[in-house]
Design an enzyme around this catalytic site. Structure first.
Site, PDB file in Angstrom:
ATOM      1  N   ARG A  97      -9.798   9.013  11.075  1.00 42.02           N
ATOM      2  CA  ARG A  97      -9.974   7.796  10.333  1.00 42.02           C
ATOM      3  C   ARG A  97     -11.436   7.583  10.205  1.00 42.02           C
ATOM      4  NH1 ARG A  97      -6.306   2.711   9.995  1.00 42.02           N
ATOM      5  NH2 ARG A  97      -5.069   4.116   8.939  1.00 42.02           N
ATOM      6  N   HIS A 124      -5.768   7.852   1.487  1.00 39.63           N
ATOM      7  CA  HIS A 124      -4.873   7.748   2.621  1.00 39.63           C
ATOM      8  C   HIS A 124      -3.708   8.425   2.447  1.00 39.63           C
ATOM      9  CE1 HIS A 124      -3.496   5.906   6.189  1.00 39.63           C
ATOM     10  NE2 HIS A 124      -3.371   4.611   5.899  1.00 39.63           N
ATOM     11  N   GLN A 127      -0.258   7.907   4.405  1.00 36.51           N
ATOM     12  CA  GLN A 127       0.345   6.462   3.754  1.00 36.51           C
ATOM     13  C   GLN A 127       1.188   6.990   2.593  1.00 36.51           C
ATOM     14  OE1 GLN A 127       0.310   3.168   5.165  1.00 36.51           O
ATOM     15  NE2 GLN A 127       2.161   3.344   3.646  1.00 36.51           N
ATOM     16  N   ASP A 215      -1.948  -3.973  -1.705  1.00 35.61           N
ATOM     17  CA  ASP A 215      -2.610  -3.638  -0.445  1.00 35.61           C
ATOM     18  C   ASP A 215      -3.476  -4.963  -0.333  1.00 35.61           C
ATOM     19  OD1 ASP A 215      -4.038  -2.733   1.751  1.00 35.61           O
ATOM     20  OD2 ASP A 215      -4.901  -0.990   0.581  1.00 35.61           O
ATOM     21  N   CYS A 255       1.337  -1.360   2.230  1.00 33.75           N
ATOM     22  CA  CYS A 255       0.925  -0.311   3.327  1.00 33.75           C
ATOM     23  C   CYS A 255       0.818  -0.889   4.706  1.00 33.75           C
ATOM     24  CB  CYS A 255      -0.074   0.461   3.198  1.00 33.75           C
ATOM     25  SG  CYS A 255      -1.643  -0.458   2.660  1.00 33.75           S
ATOM     26  N   ARG A 283       5.971   6.223   8.191  1.00 35.25           N
ATOM     27  CA  ARG A 283       4.717   6.533   8.699  1.00 35.25           C
ATOM     28  C   ARG A 283       4.881   7.772   9.770  1.00 35.25           C
ATOM     29  NH1 ARG A 283      -0.279   4.305   7.623  1.00 35.25           N
ATOM     30  NH2 ARG A 283      -0.632   6.489   8.337  1.00 35.25           N
TER      31      ARG A 283
HETATM   32  N1   CP Z   1      -0.924   1.328   6.898  1.00 31.54           N
HETATM   33  C1   CP Z   1      -1.872   1.661   7.927  1.00 31.54           C
HETATM   34  O1   CP Z   1      -2.564   2.548   7.942  1.00 31.54           O
HETATM   35  O2   CP Z   1      -1.897   0.929   9.076  1.00 31.54           O
HETATM   36  P1   CP Z   1      -2.977   1.028  10.165  1.00 31.54           P
HETATM   37  O3   CP Z   1      -4.469   0.779   9.509  1.00 31.54           O
HETATM   38  O4   CP Z   1      -2.590  -0.212  10.948  1.00 31.54           O
HETATM   39  O5   CP Z   1      -2.989   2.198  10.731  1.00 31.54           O
HETATM   40  N1  NVA Z   2      -7.049  -0.259   1.856  1.00 30.19           N
HETATM   41  C1  NVA Z   2      -6.874  -0.663   3.114  1.00 30.19           C
HETATM   42  C2  NVA Z   2      -5.782   0.053   3.832  1.00 30.19           C
HETATM   43  C3  NVA Z   2      -5.668  -0.174   5.442  1.00 30.19           C
HETATM   44  C4  NVA Z   2      -4.270   0.847   5.722  1.00 30.19           C
HETATM   45  C5  NVA Z   2      -8.337  -0.250   4.099  1.00 30.19           C
HETATM   46  O1  NVA Z   2      -8.925   0.821   3.909  1.00 30.19           O
HETATM   47  O2  NVA Z   2      -8.579  -1.126   5.041  1.00 30.19           O
END
Ligand code: CP
Ligand code: NVA
Length: 301
Positions: A97, A124, A127, A215, A255, A283
């Site tokens: 990430r 993502h 997701q 989101d 999400c 997930r």
């Molecule tokens: N939806 C999602 O990716 O959640 P987290 O940021 O908690 O991993």
């Molecule tokens: N769009 C959000 C998603 C979190 C899972 C971010 O990137 O923070």
């Protein structure tokens, strides 16, 4: 070597094969990572992604190692390439990430270990796979369904639109000006054979929607823009009035993490049409199916 940085790294048939593995009973997937490590590198916080990925690795026989971004210092302590080469000495996959999607591309370009995107500024994919699993479980299939996304056209939206489009659904995106898909995004979607309809007003986009999705308005890394974004997104909160346009049979998805009273009203998020908890549970299926498919593709058995 096969990596998964975005849904369009797969063909539609391959997405189908991944979904098959996601929906399979865990014990049928074997233990391809037995005695092996999987690096789980996080430059940003996580609840769902870290936990689902680590448990998926364990269910596939492997050992996940959680690495905080600051510990390895991508392009600060050493280059992304040197980190990938190092992790590949000990691990059979690198799940990461990151802030910059280009970091994943640089790591993947080395072909030293399969790289899986656990969220970047661009996408993502794990997701999105959990999202289509949820739509399939709740509505029978994605084909022919209308998924209306209300809010910031962001990393989650890009991957969602690709996955929904690959499976024969339609994505509508309603966002204020300045927060819609760029021409570059739309070109990429078109190249993948995916059509997205853009709307200025959430109401229009919600007519006849089967799924209503939102989101956060302030993604990780955009905290300095918070005040401006909250002003710009006024009128885009998915509340009972907006959800009623889609009708009582529509399901609501997010999400997570969610911000009650910002992008979604508490009454919607916690209400009877919400499917956020089955979605979060998916997930784990998503991570397990992707890791199993990546193992097969890369001869990890
Ligand atoms: N939806 C999602 O990716 O959640 P987290 O940021 O908690 O991993
Ligand atoms: N769009 C959000 C998603 C979190 C899972 C971010 O990137 O923070």
């Amino acid at each position: 070597m096969r990596h998964l940085l975005e849904i369009d790294d797969l063909t539609p048939d391959e997405l189908g094969a991944v979904i098959e593995r996601c929906e399979a009973a865990p014990e049928t997937l074997g233990a391809p990572y037995a005695g092996r490590g999987v690096a789980c590198l996080f430059e940003k916080p996580s609840a769902r992604t870290r936990n689902s990925t680590e448990i998926a690795v364990v269910q596939l026989g492997g050992h996940p190692v959680y690495i905080v971004g600051d510990e390895v210092g991508i392009d600060k302590r050493e280059t992304a390439e040197d980190i990938a080469r190092t992790l590949a000495c000990y691990h059979h996959a690198i799940c990461a990430r990151v802030f910059r999607h280009s970091v994943l591309e640089r790591m993947a370009a080395l072909d030293v270990a399969p790289v899986i995107n656990l969220l970047s500024d661009e996408g993502h994919p794990l997701q999105a796979i959990a999202d289509v699993l949820t739509i399939r479980a709740e509505l029978g299939s994605v084909e022919g369904k209308v998924v209306t996304y209300v809010g910031d056209a962001n990393n989650v939206t890009r991957s969602l639109a690709l996955a929904v489009g690959y499976l024969g659904g339609t994505t509508r995106v309603a966002s204020p000006s300045g927060y819609r898909f760029s021409d570059r995004d739309l070109d990429r979607l078109t190249l993948a054979g995916v059509l997205v309809e853009s709307f200025e007003h959430a109401g229009e986009a919600l007519e006849g929607a089967d799924v209503v999705y939102t989101d956060t308005w302030v993604s990780m890394g955009q905290e300095a823009e918070r005040e401006r974004r909250l002003r710009d997104f006024e009128g885009f909160c998915v509340d009972d009035r907006l959800l009623s346009v889609a009708g009582p049979r529509a399901v609501f998805m997010h999400c997570l993490p969610a911000h009650r009273g910002e992008e979604v009203a508490a009454s919607v998020l916690d209400g009877p049409q919400s499917r956020i908890w089955p979605q979060a549970a998916n997930r784990l299926r998503s991570a397990r199916g992707v890791l199993a498919w990546i193992a097969e593709q890369n001869g990890i058995a």
